[in-house]
Design a protein around this motif. Structure first.
Motif, mmCIF file in Angstrom:
data_model
loop_
_atom_site.group_PDB
_atom_site.id
_atom_site.type_symbol
_atom_site.label_atom_id
_atom_site.label_comp_id
_atom_site.label_asym_id
_atom_site.label_seq_id
_atom_site.Cartn_x
_atom_site.Cartn_y
_atom_site.Cartn_z
ATOM 1 N N ALA A 127 -7.496 32.488 -12.918
ATOM 2 C CA ALA A 127 -6.106 32.666 -13.355
ATOM 3 C C ALA A 127 -5.918 33.953 -14.145
ATOM 4 O O ALA A 127 -4.799 34.463 -14.250
ATOM 5 N N SER A 130 -5.605 39.547 -11.492
ATOM 6 C CA SER A 130 -4.303 39.902 -10.916
ATOM 7 C C SER A 130 -4.130 39.150 -9.600
ATOM 8 O O SER A 130 -5.117 38.709 -8.991
ATOM 9 N N GLN A 131 -2.897 39.023 -9.169
ATOM 10 C CA GLN A 131 -2.593 38.297 -7.926
ATOM 11 C C GLN A 131 -3.359 38.899 -6.742
ATOM 12 O O GLN A 131 -3.922 38.180 -5.929
ATOM 13 N N ALA A 132 -3.408 40.222 -6.626
ATOM 14 C CA ALA A 132 -4.063 40.882 -5.502
ATOM 15 C C ALA A 132 -5.568 40.621 -5.505
ATOM 16 O O ALA A 132 -6.153 40.316 -4.457
ATOM 17 N N HIS A 133 -6.205 40.722 -6.681
ATOM 18 C CA HIS A 133 -7.644 40.476 -6.771
ATOM 19 C C HIS A 133 -7.969 39.005 -6.519
ATOM 20 O O HIS A 133 -8.922 38.681 -5.804
ATOM 21 N N ARG A 134 -7.187 38.095 -7.125
ATOM 22 C CA ARG A 134 -7.418 36.662 -6.956
ATOM 23 C C ARG A 134 -7.291 36.271 -5.489
ATOM 24 O O ARG A 134 -8.107 35.514 -4.965
ATOM 25 N N GLN A 135 -6.286 36.788 -4.789
ATOM 26 C CA GLN A 135 -6.053 36.461 -3.391
ATOM 27 C C GLN A 135 -7.256 36.855 -2.527
ATOM 28 O O GLN A 135 -7.723 36.064 -1.707
ATOM 29 N N ARG A 164 -10.871 45.610 -3.816
ATOM 30 C CA ARG A 164 -10.298 44.506 -4.596
ATOM 31 C C ARG A 164 -11.340 43.405 -4.814
ATOM 32 O O ARG A 164 -11.387 42.792 -5.888
#
Length: 183
Positions: A127, A130-135, A164
Motif C-alpha cells: 500500500a 505508488s499505483q504504477a509500481h504496485r500494479q 518499475r
C-alpha cells in the motif's frame, strides 16, 4: 473366635474369587476369538472390535450369576451384549464425529498464523508503493506474468515494466524493513 470366623470368611471369599477368575479365564479362552470375529464383522475396525470384546468380558466378570450359567447361555449373553455395545457405539456422538485411521497424515496441517501475518505485512507494505509500481509488482509476482505480458496488458514499454519492477521491489523491501522484516 471372631478372628477365626473372619479369617474363614476371607478364605472362602478368596476361594470364590479364584474360582470365578478361573471361570472367567476359561470363558475368555472359549469365546473371545469368536466374539472378536463377530464384532469385527459388524464394525470392520480392529481397535473397536478389541475394545468391545474387552468391555463385553468385563461386563461378564461384573455379572457373577452369569458365571454359573450353561456355556450356551453364556455364549448367547456375550454375543448379545457385544451387539448392543456395537449399536450403542454407532449411535454415540463420538462415532459420528471421530473416525479412526491406521495411517498418519503425510503432511500434517501446520499453523497458518505466520502465513496470515506475512500476508498482512506484505499487503500493508504494498500500500505504500505508488499505483504504477504496485500494479507491476502485483502482476509479476502474484499474477505470475512475464514482463512482455505486463507490457502488453498495460500498454507500456517492456523496459518501463522492468524499471518499475526494479524500483517497486526496492521500495517494497524498504517498506518491509521498516516493519521489522529482516529476511
Amino acid at each position: 473366635m471372631e478372628k477365626l470366623s473372619a479369617g474363614t470368611a476371607a478364605n472362602q471369599r478368596g476361594f470364590v474369587e479364584d474360582r470365578d477368575a478361573a471361570t472367567l479365564r476359561h470363558m475368555h479362552e472359549l469365546h473371545a476369538a469368536d466374539l472378536w470375529r463377530y464384532v469385527y464383522s459388524l464394525t470392520r475396525d480392529t481397535y473397536q472390535a478389541e475394545d468391545i470384546v474387552q468391555e463385553t468380558l468385563l461386563r461378564a466378570w461384573n455379572s457373577p450369576d452369569l458365571l454359573r450359567e450353561r456355556a450356551e447361555a453364556v455364549r448367547g449373553w456375550l454375543f448379545t451384549v457385544a451387539r448392543n455395545l456395537v449399536i450403542d457405539q454407532a449411535r454415540s456422538a463420538r462415532s459420528r464425529h471421530e473416525k479412526s485411521s491406521d495411517l498418519l497424515p503425510e503432511n500434517p496441517a501446520g499453523d497458518h498464523a505466520e502465513r496470515v501475518f506475512d500476508e498482512i505485512l506484505i499487503r500493508d507494505a504494498l500500500a505504500t508503493l505508488s499505483q504504477a509500481h504496485r500494479q507491476v509488482v502485483v502482476l509479476a509476482y502474484y499474477g505470475a506474468r512475464s514482463t512482455h505480458d505486463i507490457a502488453a496488458e498495460l500498454d507500456i514499454a517492456e523496459g518501463t515494466v522492468k524499471s518499475r519492477l526494479h524500483y517497486g521491489m526496492r521500495a517494497l523491501k524498504l517498506a518491509l524493513q521498516e516493519r521489522g522484516v529482516t529476511r
